[in-house]
Structure formats: C-alpha cells, structure tokens
Design an enzyme around this catalytic site. Structure first.
Site, PDB file in Angstrom:
ATOM      1  N   ILE A  10      -6.609   9.113  -0.866  1.00  0.00           N
ATOM      2  CA  ILE A  10      -6.886   8.782   0.530  1.00  0.00           C
ATOM      3  C   ILE A  10      -6.034   7.604   0.951  1.00  0.00           C
ATOM      4  CG2 ILE A  10      -8.746   7.132   0.108  1.00  0.00           C
ATOM      5  CD1 ILE A  10     -10.208   8.572   2.495  1.00  0.00           C
ATOM      6  N   ASN A  16      -6.300  -0.693  -1.166  1.00  0.00           N
ATOM      7  CA  ASN A  16      -6.756   0.285  -0.164  1.00  0.00           C
ATOM      8  C   ASN A  16      -8.207   0.087   0.266  1.00  0.00           C
ATOM      9  OD1 ASN A  16      -6.402   2.949   1.349  1.00  0.00           O
ATOM     10  ND2 ASN A  16      -8.197   3.361   0.081  1.00  0.00           N
ATOM     11  N   HIS A  44       0.821  -1.203   0.000  1.00  0.00           N
ATOM     12  CA  HIS A  44       0.000   0.000   0.000  1.00  0.00           C
ATOM     13  C   HIS A  44       0.863   1.264   0.000  1.00  0.00           C
ATOM     14  CE1 HIS A  44      -3.236   2.599   2.197  1.00  0.00           C
ATOM     15  NE2 HIS A  44      -3.168   2.881   0.910  1.00  0.00           N
ATOM     16  N   HIS A  60       1.582   4.920  -2.824  1.00  0.00           N
ATOM     17  CA  HIS A  60       1.722   6.302  -2.359  1.00  0.00           C
ATOM     18  C   HIS A  60       3.117   6.872  -2.622  1.00  0.00           C
ATOM     19  CE1 HIS A  60      -1.992   7.024   0.092  1.00  0.00           C
ATOM     20  NE2 HIS A  60      -2.074   5.710  -0.054  1.00  0.00           N
ATOM     21  N   HIS A  70      -3.775   0.981  -6.506  1.00  0.00           N
ATOM     22  CA  HIS A  70      -4.070   1.566  -5.195  1.00  0.00           C
ATOM     23  C   HIS A  70      -5.452   1.174  -4.716  1.00  0.00           C
ATOM     24  CE1 HIS A  70      -5.623   4.756  -2.485  1.00  0.00           C
ATOM     25  NE2 HIS A  70      -4.493   4.476  -1.870  1.00  0.00           N
TER      26      HIS A  70
END
Length: 883
Positions: free
Chosen positions: A883, A739, A544, A549, A735
């Site tokens: 997010i 997520n 993740h 990110h 993602h």
C-alpha cells in the site's frame, strides 16, 4: 469385495470422508506396481472472481459452484519420479480428474468466499510420485486457485500445492498452467522428470517474445522505463521526461505493459483512463481478501468525486485556512458544503458508493470529509508547535532516515560550483554557540554533538523551476545539538534561494535562530514550517516512493523471471513482493503521474519525479542495509563488540534502536534459511537460476547503475544473506517505518505541510505587520491551501491503513509454504525473535527517561513494532510494500 490375496483399506482423505484403495499383500505401492491402480482423494480450494469484486465482497461461490463441476476444471498429476519415454522423459502426466461437489470444510484456514472441492485422481502403474499438477479451466470465468492437497499419496503421504494464482480459460494461454508442490530444489537437484516443466514455466513468465499490449490474463514479467508518467497527447504541459535509460535521468525499471506510444511523443507510453485498469501480471493484482482493490477504488473516489467538489468549492474562495480552529473542524464535524450550483450539481452526479466516502451528515446539513483525529493531536492540540516535537520527529517520526552527523562546520555543498556558484552554508559559530550548553562550535563538532537535516543540495538545482509554479520554497539546512538527555535542540535554520541574477552566482541565504517571544518567535515558527515542507516532499518522493517502492520493483520482476517456484530463494523472497507491482502501477497512473495527486499537493509539483531521479543517482544498494545506512549518515560507528555491530551516537534514536532489533532478526532468519540449501559456497556459484537472478537485477532492473563498483558479488553465503536481508528489510520494515506514520503524524496539516505558497514576510510588508498581530494566520496563509490539504489528507489516510488481511513479518499466509521442516522451524524462531522485539519496544516506550520515544505529544514510537490490527494504528510491519 476384495478377492483372495487382497485386502481392502480405508484411509482418511482429510476431509471427513474415506477412500478405498485396493492393494496386494498389504501394500498399496505393490498394488500400483502390479498394474492394479488406485483412486487417490484430494481437495482443492478456490475462489470465484466475484468474491474479490469490490462491489460484491460479501458474495461467495456457494451459489455458483455448479459452474465449476462436471468437466469445467480438470487437474492432471505430473510425475516427479517417472519420465515418459514417449515424451523425452518429461514427467508422466496422469489422467484428468475433475472438481467434485464442495466438501464441508475441515480446513482451519478456509474463510468466507473460499470453497473446498473434492477431487479424485486415478493413479496408474508407472506414474510414480507427483511433483506438479496441470490445471485447465474450461469455464469462461477465471477463478483464484488457492491450494491443491493430496492427503495420503501411496508411497509419499501428504502432497500439498500452494498455488495462489488466477486461472483463466484455456483459450487465454498457449501453454498448460503448471503448479509445483511445496517441495524445494536447487536447479541441479530438480528431479529430471520435472526439470523441463520448471524451465518452461520460467520461459512463460519471462515472455521475452511477447511484443504487444499485455492483457489481464497474461503472466509476463518484463522491464520498461518510467515513460508513462505524462500525457503529452492531452497537452504539452502534461508531458514528462522519460526516467531510466540514461545517465542524465536514471531510474529503476518498472513492469512492462506493452501499451502503444503516445502520438505526440513516440518515446512515451500511452496512459490509461481513470478506471486505473493498468496491466500487471494478474497474480500481482490486489485480491486475496484485501477489500479487493480497496486502494484503487478509494483513489478513484478521490479523483472522480472529491477533487471536482474541492475545485468547485475553493475556486471562488481564498483557499486558505483562516485559523487552527478551522483546521480542527476537519476532524470535529467536517466542513460545511457551500450552497452553490457547481457543488450541488456535482453531488447529484457522484455515484452513491463514492458519495459515502466523502460526505457526512452534520447537524441537518451535508458536510464533507470528516477525518479521523490524527494521533499527533489526540492528547494535546498544540505541542506539535514546540522545538522539542520538531526535533523529536527527526528521530521518531515518519521520516527518521534523513538526519546526519555534521562532518564539517559550517556545512558545505557538493554542488558543482561552476554551475551553481558558492552554495556553502552561511551559518557561523556566533549563530549557534548561544545554544550549545557552553561548548564552542568546534567542541560540539569534535564531540559528535552536532547533527544536520540537509535538503540544500537536493533542492537548489530545482528551486528556480519549482518556484515558477504556485510553490514558494526554500532549500533548507537545519542544525541540531545533542543535549545531555539525548534529545535534540534546533540551533539554526538556513533558508536559501538561487541568486536573482542567476543560479551560477550562488545562493542567497538567511539564517534564523530559536526565539520564544514576539515577532522573532513567529518568524522562527515560519522557518520551521519551511523545513517541514522540505521534509514532507523529500519524505514522500525519496524516503518513501524512491527508496522503497521504486527500487524494489526490479527485484520483484527479476525474481519471477529467473527463480522457479521450486527455488528456495523464490520461497524466501516472494512474500515480500505481494501487491508491490500493483500499487506501483496504480501510483504511476494516479499519484506520481502528470497532474496526479502528488503533483497537485506536494511542492515539487511537475518536477517531483524528475527530482527523485536526480536523487537516485546517489542511491547505493549496499547502503540500504540499516547498519550501513546508519554508519553512512554518521549517526553510528562500527563496533565489533556490539551484537548489531554498530554503536549509536544518539542512544535514544527510536527508529535506529528498534530497526536494529528488526534487522538483526531478519539477518538471523535469512542466515538460517539460506544455510539449509547452501552449506557450501560452491553451490551458490553453481546455481544458474540464482546467478541469472542477481545478474539481471543489477544489469537490467537497476541497469542505469550497473557499472557501480559497490554491487556485491554473489559468490558466498554471507553475500547472499546480505543481499536477501537488504531486500527484505527495505520491502518490510523500512517501508513500514516511512509509510504507516503518514496519517498519525501528517494527518494534522500544520505539523507536516506539503507545500508553501509564499516566502518569509519581509520587513515593511503587510504580512510582516500581520505577523506581529496574528502569526497563526500568516503561518496558515504560507503553507498548504485547503484544496491541496484535503486532497493530501484523503490520500495519506488511505496509505496509512492496514488491510484486514495484511500478512506481517515472520508470517506466511500458508502453513504449508514449504515441505522443508528445517525451514519451517527457522521461520518459527524468526517469529519468536520478532515477538521479543515487540515486547522490548513496549518496554522502551514505557521508560520515561527515553524522551524521544513519546515526547510531550504522548505519541509512542511503534512504527517498527511488528504486528498490528486493521486500520490506522501507527504500528505493524507487513511483509511487503502492498500500500
């Protein structure tokens, strides 16, 4: 009244009003040419700052629009076709125009909080067709400028500016704020009158000469190391190593903030307070309609309100769930608040808006944190414990990107034996052959029916340090057998620790095999729990955080520094960067920082980010493309006859099946789009902005890996397509896959515990005897405690929530994102492919012969279904890591 030889024309300005333009001999253009000039109407859509304030989201600008009238906001058109000979042929700048009284909206996209103003431009002879506009804000308050539109410019027609930017008072800038129309140009094709504006805007965004603390109105995109994770001025225990800038601790770059160094360590950057007001370029900040900074305020509620309450409650208690029923109470009524002075004092001190986030009434008394029921236990509260669900989630859970085909039996280690001794697996054929449906280990291996979840090498170098904290963790290997019905069966779990006489002496390993009754079943359940703990930490920190990110942020920075808003690849990629820098900055200050939520609730504790740096050493950009990733992991082989160019070795692998459909749609869209602007490979090599973007992304953004041979050369259309498709895949679908299933799968703590607090009970101990009588209690005692569990669940609930204004893959927030009709049509086809993929996913989930898609828990795999409504839905692919 028009004079002789003149006509008077009335034309709609697109807002329900009409404007009059005087022209000669039937031509407005002729009127301009003869020096008569004309008034051109347009409209401007903006939002005032307070519309986006968290505590005043219901506000609109209607009550304060007078503040922006008069001469508070000016706009000047900049010509794309006429150069000013008195200003080195830069585009002619027109007279100032000012916002006029708000118009009754005729725009279908106007929403609450947006206000549409009129504007009248006086266009004079020789000013040509505008391609940009200068906007100046003389009001003290900033505003969010959404769009500027001229509905019918003489000789051109409709001209639209998609601005989407915060504009501060003119005193905050040393340059003019310039916005370009939605036309698209390669650098060499830019109208000469616009070229200096294009080049200057990029220089402003680079801000290479800005060497100070950056302020909220700054628009500087630049690079920095991850040197702001620690707080050495507070305590030496809170110091953290700098990540990035060395071969020992490599890392992708993050956005520069310019904050001063700490006193204790000049290499570390000082942090910010818990108001989390960390610099990112203002246009990267949460805003738009996103419950403005919802995430930031929710995290602040957890840190400022929930954490102190939890500590006050659990410090005097064993901090352990005593039964599964007590865990379930989190979803069925909340836990009662104990009547102790520390808790009552904290409750009185918590701000009301934060109190609402954590307290809930419960039969006449206050309780806290009643959580939504996770999807994993909505149908059945116990199926999560089965071997079937344990392995199904490796293919269709929140971390389906780890499973690999086993290449050698027994599994081997790649760790340096001079440092770590013998780290090869101790699993032998006799351990697994009783569960291979009559095959020998060699036959199962050669027929590609053995798979592995291998966390051994990633964790072993850190286990000594990790286990010196409150964590008690093993390095695990899990062997799996592919059954005839395409489901997986676990056949062995190996739990390993460093040798007690030193890690150079190798690993001490124990092998466990499946059991259904007695104490052996209880031990097997515990072994699966230790694997789940490994999986949770690797998922959160690697699958993740690192692989989505962190690795995307350098591309966000480089794109804004090197690709003009007029550049086609900027228009292609920018939607996939929305809010990423902001969520990453927030994470550095509250989630992955020293003593942040990740360190408090996930097993690597203070070594979390350092461990992710070690994994980054093996990161390869090319292998982030889904087909390459599947082949690398040995779960697929190349197949030129397949539309996806790969053949899956596990046919019912939901992440891979759905992912390949999404990947194919992305790749087709990027190919169509890029082909519009680059019909010849020479144009790619000749594009200075494009080449600078890729060079900087590699050599600076991922500078610690700049010398790796696998970086693609940007010298052809296929290379450009592969690069852009990979970025879009990682930022959107990959993602989403890792997520938005966090709460549906991990919201029930026993299914995905984040840490373990004691080792496997040894024969003769009290825990071993209790394991015979009450295995559930021993299991719960071993895994995440109450404080850490509630903290963790509070965060993943936030992270799994879709915002009401998420923009999903295949969508753009504006219909006029480009003036190129070919690009608009290509995007429509992309959306149609995604809708077809969504329909196919629904059909696959309804196919009962595909046992991995829902399993006995009846939790269908929808994480790669493209669209979703707001909330915790377990589906939907937003364009970006927001997010």
């Amino acid at each position: 009244m028009a004079s002789d030889g003149e006509n008077e024309s009335k034309r709609s300005c697109g807002n329900g009003e009409e404007w009059k333009g005087t022209y000669v001999n039937g031509s407005l253009a002729d009127g301009l040419a003869r020096g008569m000039g004309t008034k051109v109407k347009g409209h401007v859509v903006l939002m005032e700052r307070n519309v986006l304030d968290f505590n005043d989201f219901g506000a609109t600008v209607v009550n304060t629009v007078q503040d922006f009238l008069g001469q508070q906001v000016s706009l000047q058109l900049v010509s794309a076709t006429a150069g000013d000979p008195n200003n080195v042929d830069r585009g002619v700048v027109g007279d100032k125009a000012y916002l006029e009284a708000p118009l009754l909206s005729i725009l279908p996209t106007i929403v609450a909080g947006e206000t549409q103003f009129g504007v009248t431009f006086h266009v004079k002879e020789g000013e040509g067709i505008p391609g940009a506009v200068i906007v100046k804000n003389n009001h003290l308050a900033e505003f969010f400028l959404k769009t500027i539109t001229i509905d019918d410019f003489p000789g051109k027609g409709r001209i639209h500016f998609d601005c989407n930017s915060w504009v501060y008072n003119v005193s905050k800038y040393s340059y003019d704020r310039v916005f370009f129309s939605n036309d698209t140009y390669l650098p060499k094709d830019t109208p000469s009158a616009l070229r200096p504006y294009r080049e200057e805007e990029l220089r402003h965004l680079r801000g290479d000469d800005v060497n100070r603390k950056l302020e909220e109105w700054d628009r500087v995109y630049n690079y920095a190391y991850y040197n702001d994770l620690g707080s050495p001025d507070k305590s030496s225990d809170l110091a953290r190593p700098v990540l990035g800038g060395s071969s020992e601790l490599p890392y992708p770059r993050r956005g520069k903030t310019g904050r001063p160094p700490t006193k204790a360590d000049p290499k570390s950057e000082s942090g910010v307070s818990l108001d989390l007001n960390i610099y990112v370029p203002r246009d990267e900040r949460f805003g738009h309609l996103k419950m403005s900074d919802f995430l930031g305020n929710s995290i602040k509620a957890v840190l400022n309100a929930l954490l102190p309450v939890l500590q006050a409650i659990f410090d005097p208690t064993p901090n352990t769930f005593s039964s599964y029923e007590e865990v379930l109470q989190l979803y069925e009524g909340g836990l009662p608040l104990p009547d102790i002075p520390q808790v009552q004092a904290l409750i009185q001190a918590i701000p009301l808006e934060m109190l609402k986030n954590i307290l809930t009434p419960a039969q006449g008394q206050r309780s806290f944190l009643k959580l939504p029921v996770p999807q994993i236990i909505q149908v059945d509260k116990w199926t999560w414990k089965t071997d079937e669900e344990f392995t199904r989630e490796m293919l269709a859970g929140v971390n389906p990107v780890i499973i690999e085909g086993l290449k050698m039996f027994p599994p081997t280690s790649k760790l340096n034996s001079a440092l770590y001794g013998d780290q090869n697996s101790k699993i032998i054929a006799e351990d697994i052959e009783k569960n291979l449906d009559g095959l020998t280990a060699e036959e199962a291996l050669s027929s590609s029916r053995l798979f592995i979840i291998d966390y051994h090498d990633a964790l072993m170098p850190y286990l000594g340090r990790i286990n010196s904290t409150l964590s008690k963790v093993y390095a695990t290997r899990t062997l799996l057998f592919l059954k005839d019905d395409d489901t997986l069966r676990p056949v062995a779990i190996e739990l390993s620790l460093p040798h007690p006489e030193g890690e150079q002496h190798g690993a001490v390993s124990t092998v466990y095999t499946p059991a259904e009754t007695g104490i052996d079943a209880a031990i097997w359940q515990l072994a699966k729990g230790f694997v789940a703990v490994n999986d949770y930490g690797i998922h959160q920190l690697i699958s993740h955080w690192l692989r989505t990110h962190a690795v995307i942020e350098p591309f966000v920075i480089s794109t804004n520094r090197n690709l003009s808003a007029l550049h086609p690849i900027n228009k292609l990629l920018l939607p996939h960067y929305r809010d990423t820098m902001n969520i990453n900055a927030l994470a550095r200050q509250a989630l992955v920082n020293a003593c942040g939520i990740i360190e408090l609730s996930v097993f690597p504790s203070k070594y979390s980010m350092e461990m992710s740096s070690a994994i980054y050493k093996g990161w390869n950009f090319v292998e982030q493309a889904l087909p390459a990733d599947l082949i690398k992991r040995g779960v697929a082989v190349e197949d030129s006859s397949s539309p996806t160019k790969v053949q899956l070795l596990i046919k019912d692998y939901p992440y891979a099946v759905d992912g390949l459909a999404i990947w194919s749609a992305i790749e087709s869209w990027v190919t169509e789009y890029c082909s519009i602007y680059y019909p010849d490979d020479f144009l790619i090599l000749d594009d200075q902005e494009l080449q600078a973007w890729w060079k900087e992304s590699v050599q600076i953004g991922h500078g610690d890996k700049k010398n790796e041979p696998w970086w693609p050369e940007l010298n052809s259309l296929p290379a450009l397509v592969q690069i852009c498709s990979t970025i879009i895949w990682v930022a959107s679908a990959m993602h989403a896959a890792v997520n938005f299933g966090q709460y549906p799968y991990g919201g029930y703590l026993p299914n995905r515990p984040s840490l373990s607090r004691q080792f496997m009970p040894e024969v003769g101990t009290a825990d071993y005897e209790q394991l015979k009588k009450n295995p559930d209690k021993v299991f719960l005692k071993a895994i995440t405690g109450q404080l850490q569990a509630i903290l963790e669940l509070s965060v993943i609930e936030i992270l799994s929530t879709h915002a009401s204004d998420d923009v999903y893959l295949g969508q753009r927030p504006s219909k006029e994102w480009t003036s190129n009709e070919k690009a608009v049509e290509a995007l429509k086809r992309f959306g149609e492919r995604l809708k077809a993929a969504e329909k196919k996913i629904t059909e696959l989930n309804a196919d009962l012969s595909l046992k991995n898609r829902g399993g006995s828990v009846k939790l269908s795999y929808n994480l790669l279904s493209p669209y979703s409504e707001a909330g915790i839905t377990g589906k939907g692919i937003p364009n970006s890591i927001s997010i």
